[in-house]
Design a protein around this motif. Sequence first.
Motif, short mmCIF file in Angstrom:
data_model
loop_
_atom_site.label_atom_id
_atom_site.label_comp_id
_atom_site.label_asym_id
_atom_site.label_seq_id
_atom_site.Cartn_x
_atom_site.Cartn_y
_atom_site.Cartn_z
N TYR A 1 8.51 15.14 12.36
CA TYR A 1 8.04 14.41 13.63
C TYR A 1 6.24 14.49 13.35
O TYR A 1 5.89 15.32 12.97
N SER A 2 5.79 13.23 13.66
CA SER A 2 4.25 13.11 13.25
C SER A 2 3.42 12.43 14.36
O SER A 2 3.93 11.45 14.93
N ARG A 3 2.18 12.67 14.36
CA ARG A 3 1.44 11.82 15.14
C ARG A 3 0.16 11.64 14.27
O ARG A 3 -0.50 12.63 13.79
N PHE A 4 -0.18 10.25 13.81
CA PHE A 4 -1.35 9.98 13.08
C PHE A 4 -2.36 9.32 13.94
O PHE A 4 -2.01 8.05 14.39
N ILE A 5 -3.66 9.88 13.71
CA ILE A 5 -4.74 9.27 14.33
C ILE A 5 -5.70 8.74 13.43
O ILE A 5 -6.04 9.55 12.61
N SER A 6 -6.04 7.53 13.29
CA SER A 6 -6.81 6.93 12.14
C SER A 6 -8.16 6.17 12.91
O SER A 6 -7.97 5.67 13.99
#
Length: 623
Positions: free
Chosen positions: A69-74
């Motif tokens: 489970y991931s949360r990616f902020i770019s």
Amino acid sequence: RRSGIIAPGYGDAGNRGRFIEHLGYYEAISDYMDMSVGGDWYDKGSWKLYPNFRYAERYDFSGSVNGSYSRFISGEAGDVQEDSKDYYLNWTHSQRFTPTADLNVNFTFASNDVFKTNNNYNNYLQQNIVSNATFNKRWEGTNNSISININRNQDLQTGNISQTLPSLSFSHGQSFPFRSEKKSRRISSDNNLAWYEMIGMGYSSQFLRSERKTKNTVTNEFDFFEREGAIHNFGFNASPKAGYITITPSLQYTEKWYDKSTVVTGIDSLHNAPIKDDAKGFFAVRTFGASLSASTKLYGMLASPIPGVAGFRHTITPNLSYNYQPDFSKKFFGYYGTYKDTNGVEQKYDRFEREIFLGSGRGEQQSISLSVGNLFEMKTSAKDTTEKEKKYQLLNLSGSISYNAVAEEFRLTPLSLSYRTDIGQYLSVNGSSTYSFYKYDEKLGRRVNRFLSSNGGKIADLTSFSISLSTSLSGEKKTRAISEQAQANDSIRLAEQKRNQQSGIRNIHEEELPDFSIPWNLSLSFNFLQSQDNPKVISRSANVNANLGFNLTENWRFTASGNYDLVQKQFAAPSINIFRDLHCWEMNFSWQPIGARPFYRFEIRVKAPQLQDVKVTKQSRYF
């Protein structure tokens, strides 16, 4: 195995900032199971968690459950940032209950955007998730077997899901009901059998329930479509011989069971199309057909005047068959309905065209088919008594054509040719082509029922052509002088990679160890396809694939791969990899300059397997 903290790695992931990866804890629960939980953290707010649970009992079963489970902020703070949350779950299980019964499960569930964070380039391009669970059982001493399957296919681009819940199949292989048990158990010549003892019978059946969830582009909502049914196939055949010719008569009978049929409830006047609905009930579709075929083999031998070549052989395998099937669209069978369109013209429609095994054939079939196989071989002579003669296949060429005597139009099918050859061990050639005998009408935009030769023209038009060439070359394998400790480390790492592959585990950015024993290797392939049903509109595709690897020195290994589209004149996802052995350390540089996801990755790590997580990574972005 020992429980403990999993050492993290450190690096820089471009617009996501510096990171610490796979920091976690490993727990050796017992001799039969273990578990680990790892995570990645970025200084710009992104994070990812991925647990993994494995279990096994030797000779009985094994499996694993892993996910993420991931949360990616770019992007930079204050700018427009990309914020995505994704999940992934996979369960694999393999179990053998008895020598004749086993179960294999591979289920995957994921969010639609999870492929964007996949570190495998091939998986990124495929963007499909397929799940399967299959139970197989066969009975010793019989030709009977059963299979139960559950399948799920998820399209990560559209979100569409199709699944079968379940598919139940039973098969009874060919048996000879009119033979005595004594004759069935022993190997008997056809000359010792009566004609009725040559009759063989086979049976198969399947129950299938299918569901589809597709996105409606107009309403932007998902439409649900469900169908189920059963099918039974019976086949009877015999293979008596008339001299050198084998004659094979056969009879096929198929019965389909459905709980729905299609009815026309009205006409869409705007599109002049029928409005269809489902009618519930029990419906059976029964079809049958018969065929008769004759085949033989012809051999031609030619002595060779070439020194070292013993001779050539040409084998011709002709097969002539006749197939019959009635027209099931006739009113007598009741499988087709009728309606009148907006012009008052009566139209036929298949009442079971939307069912899972479709309906019945439309139009009578009385076709004669001819196929001819040609095999050209060469045999080399032995130099002495210790050497064996060798055989080589020079060319495998086959063609087929069919003629339906009762078809309303286009009675003659296109001529199909296929060919294959291997030139020694260096070049493999495969190809095919099709030819149409009917004229193309440019005004109608299709072929019409008129032969090309009717006006004194050519006999046939080339409608498609394909060819594929491939070769693989490598230098002579050499022994590399390295220390015993280095050899032991490489053996441990190779064994670990093999175990991970068997259990379905793949480490982050796990690369295969370079093989320094092969000084160079090169593989090339060329693929060409041309389609031209309209002789004046030609569609072509051609590409070249190449994979190259070489050792610059004993410690430098270069590999490169790429695909070049000769029609579009552009490269597709080329990649370059450089590996440097630094004795106790190793360096790896990966670069994909163009494509869907251009990136670079530079890493220095400790070589010892016990310290392989001690490394520093620099990359343009995270996958």
